[in-house]
Design an enzyme around this catalytic site. Structure first.
Site, PDB file in Angstrom:
ATOM      1  N   CYS A 119     -12.814  -8.870  -2.097  1.00 36.34           N
ATOM      2  CA  CYS A 119     -14.090  -8.381  -1.482  1.00 36.34           C
ATOM      3  C   CYS A 119     -14.023  -6.774  -1.760  1.00 36.34           C
ATOM      4  O   CYS A 119     -14.801  -6.067  -1.182  1.00 36.34           O
ATOM      5  CB  CYS A 119     -14.265  -8.610  -0.253  1.00 36.34           C
TER       6      CYS A 119
ATOM      7  N   ASP B 277     -16.236 -11.439  -4.650  1.00 33.71           N
ATOM      8  CA  ASP B 277     -17.598 -10.787  -3.948  1.00 33.71           C
ATOM      9  C   ASP B 277     -18.058  -9.924  -5.210  1.00 33.71           C
ATOM     10  O   ASP B 277     -19.174  -9.707  -5.043  1.00 33.71           O
ATOM     11  CB  ASP B 277     -17.297 -10.387  -2.457  1.00 33.71           C
TER      12      ASP B 277
ATOM     13  N   GLU C  71     -21.408  -5.864 -13.087  1.00 33.84           N
ATOM     14  CA  GLU C  71     -22.345  -6.403 -11.951  1.00 33.84           C
ATOM     15  C   GLU C  71     -23.587  -5.882 -12.421  1.00 33.84           C
ATOM     16  O   GLU C  71     -23.880  -4.968 -12.887  1.00 33.84           O
ATOM     17  CB  GLU C  71     -22.072  -5.946 -10.570  1.00 33.84           C
TER      18      GLU C  71
ATOM     19  N   ALA D 149     -20.895  -6.248   2.262  1.00 30.37           N
ATOM     20  CA  ALA D 149     -21.533  -5.478   3.374  1.00 30.37           C
ATOM     21  C   ALA D 149     -22.859  -5.863   3.833  1.00 30.37           C
ATOM     22  O   ALA D 149     -23.483  -5.030   4.691  1.00 30.37           O
ATOM     23  CB  ALA D 149     -21.656  -4.033   2.664  1.00 30.37           C
TER      24      ALA D 149
ATOM     25  N   HIS E 203     -21.629  -9.683  -4.435  1.00 30.48           N
ATOM     26  CA  HIS E 203     -21.398  -8.538  -3.725  1.00 30.48           C
ATOM     27  C   HIS E 203     -22.145  -8.417  -2.240  1.00 30.48           C
ATOM     28  O   HIS E 203     -22.872  -7.556  -2.003  1.00 30.48           O
ATOM     29  CB  HIS E 203     -21.894  -7.622  -4.704  1.00 30.48           C
TER      30      HIS E 203
ATOM     31  N   ASP F   5       0.916  -1.108  -0.099  1.00 30.05           N
ATOM     32  CA  ASP F   5       0.075  -0.112  -0.030  1.00 30.05           C
ATOM     33  C   ASP F   5       0.917   1.397  -0.029  1.00 30.05           C
ATOM     34  O   ASP F   5       1.638   1.641   1.015  1.00 30.05           O
ATOM     35  CB  ASP F   5      -0.838  -0.149   1.410  1.00 30.05           C
TER      36      ASP F   5
HETATM   37  N1  NAD Z   1     -17.575  -5.932  -1.153  1.00 31.71           N
HETATM   38  C1  NAD Z   1     -18.306  -5.062  -0.508  1.00 31.71           C
HETATM   39  O1  NAD Z   1     -19.600  -5.150  -0.387  1.00 31.71           O
HETATM   40  C2  NAD Z   1     -17.528  -3.704  -0.025  1.00 31.71           C
HETATM   41  C3  NAD Z   1     -17.983  -3.398   1.301  1.00 31.71           C
HETATM   42  C4  NAD Z   1     -17.297  -2.187   1.712  1.00 31.71           C
HETATM   43  C5  NAD Z   1     -16.111  -1.529   0.841  1.00 31.71           C
HETATM   44  N2  NAD Z   1     -15.763  -2.390  -0.275  1.00 31.71           N
HETATM   45  C6  NAD Z   1     -14.593  -1.847  -1.043  1.00 31.71           C
HETATM   46  O2  NAD Z   1     -13.509  -2.142  -0.420  1.00 31.71           O
HETATM   47  C7  NAD Z   1     -12.411  -1.315  -0.566  1.00 31.71           C
HETATM   48  C8  NAD Z   1     -11.614  -0.817   0.448  1.00 31.71           C
HETATM   49  O3  NAD Z   1     -12.427  -0.139   1.319  1.00 31.71           O
HETATM   50  P1  NAD Z   1     -11.744   0.640   2.811  1.00 31.71           P
HETATM   51  O4  NAD Z   1     -12.888   1.214   3.655  1.00 31.71           O
HETATM   52  O5  NAD Z   1     -10.616   0.020   3.294  1.00 31.71           O
HETATM   53  O6  NAD Z   1     -10.992   1.832   1.956  1.00 31.71           O
HETATM   54  P2  NAD Z   1      -9.712   2.808   2.550  1.00 31.71           P
HETATM   55  O7  NAD Z   1      -9.866   3.961   1.671  1.00 31.71           O
HETATM   56  O8  NAD Z   1      -9.850   2.957   3.878  1.00 31.71           O
HETATM   57  O9  NAD Z   1      -8.470   1.688   2.084  1.00 31.71           O
HETATM   58  C9  NAD Z   1      -8.114   1.735   0.770  1.00 31.71           C
HETATM   59  C10 NAD Z   1      -6.756   1.455   0.721  1.00 31.71           C
HETATM   60  O10 NAD Z   1      -6.158   1.036  -0.441  1.00 31.71           O
HETATM   61  C11 NAD Z   1      -5.029   1.659  -0.689  1.00 31.71           C
HETATM   62  N3  NAD Z   1      -4.521   2.115  -1.992  1.00 31.71           N
HETATM   63  C12 NAD Z   1      -4.866   3.126  -2.815  1.00 31.71           C
HETATM   64  N4  NAD Z   1      -4.331   2.921  -4.013  1.00 31.71           N
HETATM   65  C13 NAD Z   1      -3.336   1.647  -4.031  1.00 31.71           C
HETATM   66  C14 NAD Z   1      -2.400   0.973  -4.687  1.00 31.71           C
HETATM   67  N5  NAD Z   1      -2.401   1.462  -6.055  1.00 31.71           N
HETATM   68  N6  NAD Z   1      -1.875  -0.101  -4.338  1.00 31.71           N
HETATM   69  C15 NAD Z   1      -2.170  -0.362  -3.250  1.00 31.71           C
HETATM   70  N7  NAD Z   1      -3.033   0.301  -2.203  1.00 31.71           N
HETATM   71  C16 NAD Z   1      -3.625   1.128  -2.712  1.00 31.71           C
HETATM   72  C17 NAD Z   1      -5.054   3.057   0.138  1.00 31.71           C
HETATM   73  O11 NAD Z   1      -3.865   3.652   0.394  1.00 31.71           O
HETATM   74  C18 NAD Z   1      -5.977   2.736   1.594  1.00 31.71           C
HETATM   75  O12 NAD Z   1      -5.232   2.530   2.438  1.00 31.71           O
HETATM   76  C19 NAD Z   1     -13.125  -0.049  -1.478  1.00 31.71           C
HETATM   77  O13 NAD Z   1     -13.136  -0.132  -2.695  1.00 31.71           O
HETATM   78  C20 NAD Z   1     -14.713  -0.251  -1.065  1.00 31.71           C
HETATM   79  O14 NAD Z   1     -15.450   0.333  -2.108  1.00 31.71           O
HETATM   80  C21 NAD Z   1     -16.303  -3.352  -0.527  1.00 31.71           C
HETATM   81  O1  3PG Z   2     -18.641  -0.181  -1.093  1.00 27.19           O
HETATM   82  C1  3PG Z   2     -19.240  -0.516  -0.421  1.00 27.19           C
HETATM   83  O2  3PG Z   2     -20.150  -0.035   0.752  1.00 27.19           O
HETATM   84  C2  3PG Z   2     -19.561  -1.781  -0.780  1.00 27.19           C
HETATM   85  O3  3PG Z   2     -19.412  -2.228  -2.109  1.00 27.19           O
HETATM   86  C3  3PG Z   2     -21.147  -2.435  -0.272  1.00 27.19           C
HETATM   87  O4  3PG Z   2     -22.211  -2.202  -1.167  1.00 27.19           O
HETATM   88  P1  3PG Z   2     -23.739  -2.405  -1.221  1.00 27.19           P
HETATM   89  O5  3PG Z   2     -24.252  -1.273  -0.248  1.00 27.19           O
HETATM   90  O6  3PG Z   2     -24.361  -2.392  -2.704  1.00 27.19           O
HETATM   91  O7  3PG Z   2     -23.765  -3.918  -0.548  1.00 27.19           O
END
Ligand code: NAD
Ligand code: 3PG
Length: 527
Positions: free
Chosen positions: A231, A257, A262, A283, A280, A172
């Site tokens: 995820c 996920d 999508e 969350a 997906h 990171d």
């Molecule tokens: N599957 C789901 O339902 C779900 C739910 C919640 C969040 N998410 C996704 O999860 C991801 C992470 O969320 P978070 O809250 O931890 O975000 P966050 O912003 O706290 O963390 C993201 C991290 O990625 C790092 N990063 C950015 N560019 C990078 C690169 N080129 N290489 C390596 N690291 C890099 C950043 O420095 C940061 O530390 C987001 O894309 C969010 O949308 C998915």
């Molecule tokens: O970025 C997010 O918070 C997650 O991808 C969750 O997406 P959802 O609310 O559609 O489940």
């Protein structure tokens, strides 16, 4: 005065509607509409509450003639065109922490399901096969987990994985050594992570830097038999290359996920024996959905009823008195942060924000927030002007705000300097008139440019004929140049060209520009 009207357009915990009503808003819950149906309806509403299904495109925003605020009950805002919403004066908010634990737990569940092939064994057991000899798993104890992205969710995954006795390494660029130490992970570069990890889990937003981060080439660099979990966002992995790697055994198992497209109705991964997935659901727990629904409704109602701003991605918190004076500086500050973030590569260690002349009279905190939000938006889509300074400090960045009361060449100036592994890099800007932000210096070269939309930054040897060559290249590729700004260190030395163009510049055109005689650097930029 009539009540503000809010539309909840994605499935959301009923607490959201209750809070809106309690806080004095009228609320409609209408989910599953087509974009055309939403477009026809959106004009009635002051607020829109969404999850990831509703796509807030320029067409929807053009039809949203009364819309003041969009609230994302969740983290990722890649389904909202934030620059377009900002242009329309619509505030975009998210709930950056409400579902982080839940999503981290899903990633851990995926790791365990991969290690023991639980979904595959379940399917065949329930079909009456009792396939006891077909599922030899692996232990996770003592294995190396590679985190790509160690932000909110990544660091929770790290803590849980350590509880499972895994060794955690992380790639990171924004993770400082101090923070790595604090969360007990070893900071490594991407190639090291690929070579060493037994399990890889992705936790970054989808940005130009992270798109395809597990490309065919990078999958080939992984340790043979690696297991991969995503995820975070579809688009981080080349799905066709992953399917081939599962076939060849380079990757022993993969759990997704999220998908490039999508809802994923079809995928080269579907049907592979060593592939598992969820639609997906990262969350989707009762706890997370209650959290994000309550938060989004509180935030939207507070903005619509009282004008309070929390977790906005495109607006600083400002008092009514300061706002008009600061607004153009905030735009300049965010653009300078974004410019230096897009151009300065390597590990960032420090940021100096200097205010000179009239700018020195203004409150430094909102300007600092705007610079950091612009800078860090390259790395995270949860960052905003409110949380950027906190996140930057948490990650160990040394941030200094410096005032110079005396004017220099300009009667007002902002300068942003970042320290990287390869030295300090600095950009500066001023205001033309009362409110027109302009870049005036880039990495020691004087230039004058408006930072807006899609741009191309080129460093080349200052020699006759170059401008014609780049103009022809863009013209031949149907790219219209809006503005053309030049600067140079000295005649015949290094020259800088900053072009604004009417559309994103395709990769192949960037490659051709790199190949032009005398070119040293070519970088597409977006503001
Ligand atoms: N599957 C789901 O339902 C779900 C739910 C919640 C969040 N998410 C996704 O999860 C991801 C992470 O969320 P978070 O809250 O931890 O975000 P966050 O912003 O706290 O963390 C993201 C991290 O990625 C790092 N990063 C950015 N560019 C990078 C690169 N080129 N290489 C390596 N690291 C890099 C950043 O420095 C940061 O530390 C987001 O894309 C969010 O949308 C998915
Ligand atoms: O970025 C997010 O918070 C997650 O991808 C969750 O997406 P959802 O609310 O559609 O489940």
């Amino acid at each position: 005065m009539s009540k503000p009207k809010v539309l909840i357009s994605d499935k959301m915990d009923p607490n959201a509607a209750r809070i809106f009503e309690e806080r004095g808003c009228d609320v409609d819950v209408i989910t599953g509409e087509t974009p055309e149906e939403l477009k026809a309806r959106i004009g009635e509403y002051d607020g829109l509450a969404i999850r990831s299904s509703t796509k807030v495109t320029p067409e929807i925003l053009d039809a949203a003639t009364n819309l003041k605020v969009i609230g994302r009950a969740g983290i990722g805002v890649d389904n909202v065109d934030i620059p377009y919403a900002s242009g329309k004066g619509v505030v975009v908010m998210n709930t950056p922490f409400g579902n982080s634990i839940t999503t981290a737990e899903h990633a851990i569940a995926m790791i365990m399901a991969l290690a023991r092939q639980i979904p595959q064994a379940d399917r065949r057991t329930q079909a009456g096969e009792w396939p006891k000899n077909d599922f030899m798993g692996v232990e996770v104890t003592g294995k190396t987990l590679g985190l790509i992205g160690a932000g909110n969710i990544g660091s929770i995954v790290a803590a849980r994985a350590q509880g499972l006795k895994m060794k955690v390494i992380a790639f990171d660029p924004f993770l400082t050594e101090d923070r790595a130490l604090e969360i007990g992970v070893e900071k490594v570069d991407l190639d090291t992570l690929l070579a060493r990890a037994d399990f890889i889990t992705l936790h970054t937003p989808l940005t130009e830097e992270t798109r395809n981060i597990l490309s065919r080439e990078n999958l080939a660099k992984t340790k043979k038999g690696v297991r991969i979990v995503n995820c975070a966002r579809g688009g981080l992995i080349d799905e066709a290359a992953l399917a081939d790697a599962l076939d060849s055994g380079q990757v022993a198992g993969a759990a997704l996920d999220v998908f490039q497209t999508e809802p994923a109705k079809d995928s080269p991964l579907f049907g592979k024996p060593n592939f598992i997935c969820t639609p997906h659901l990262g969350a989707s727990t009762t706890e997370a959905q209650v959290n994000v629904a309550l938060q989004v409704a509180e935030q939207l109602a507070d903005y619509l009823v009282n004008g309070g701003v929390t977790n906005a991605l495109n607006m600083p918190s400002l008092s009514a008195e300061e706002a008009p004076k600061l607004r153009p500086y905030m735009k300049l500050a965010e653009n300078l942060g974004s410019l230096v973030g897009q151009l300065a590569h390597g590990n960032l260690t420090k940021i100096n924000i200097e205010r000179e002349g009239a700018a020195a009279e203004l409150s430094g905190k909102p300007i600092e927030g705007a610079v950091l939000a612009g800078l860090m938006r390259q790395y995270s889509d949860t960052v905003n002007m409110v949380n950027a300074p906190f996140l930057a400090k948490e990650r160990g960045l040394d941030i200094r705000s410096i005032r110079h009361e005396k004017e220099g060449a300009y009667n007002t100036l902002l300068r942003v300097t970042v320290g990287t592994d390869s030295g300090d890099r600095s950009v500066a800007g001023t205001l033309f008139g009362a409110d027109a932000p302009r870049l005036v210096e880039i990495f020691g070269v004087r230039i004058e440019a408006e930072l807006d939309g899609h741009m191309l930054y080129i460093v080349n040897e200052d020699a006759p004929g170059f401008i014609g060559r780049i103009g022809s290249l863009l013209g031949e590729n149907g790219i219209n140049i809006g503005t053309f700004n030049l600067g140079r260190r000295a005649a015949g030395g290094e020259a800088v060209l900053l072009l604004s163009v009417d559309q994103p510049i395709p990769d192949e055109v960037v490659k051709k520009a790199c190949a032009l005689e005398g070119v040293k650097t070519v970088m597409p930029l977006a503001f």
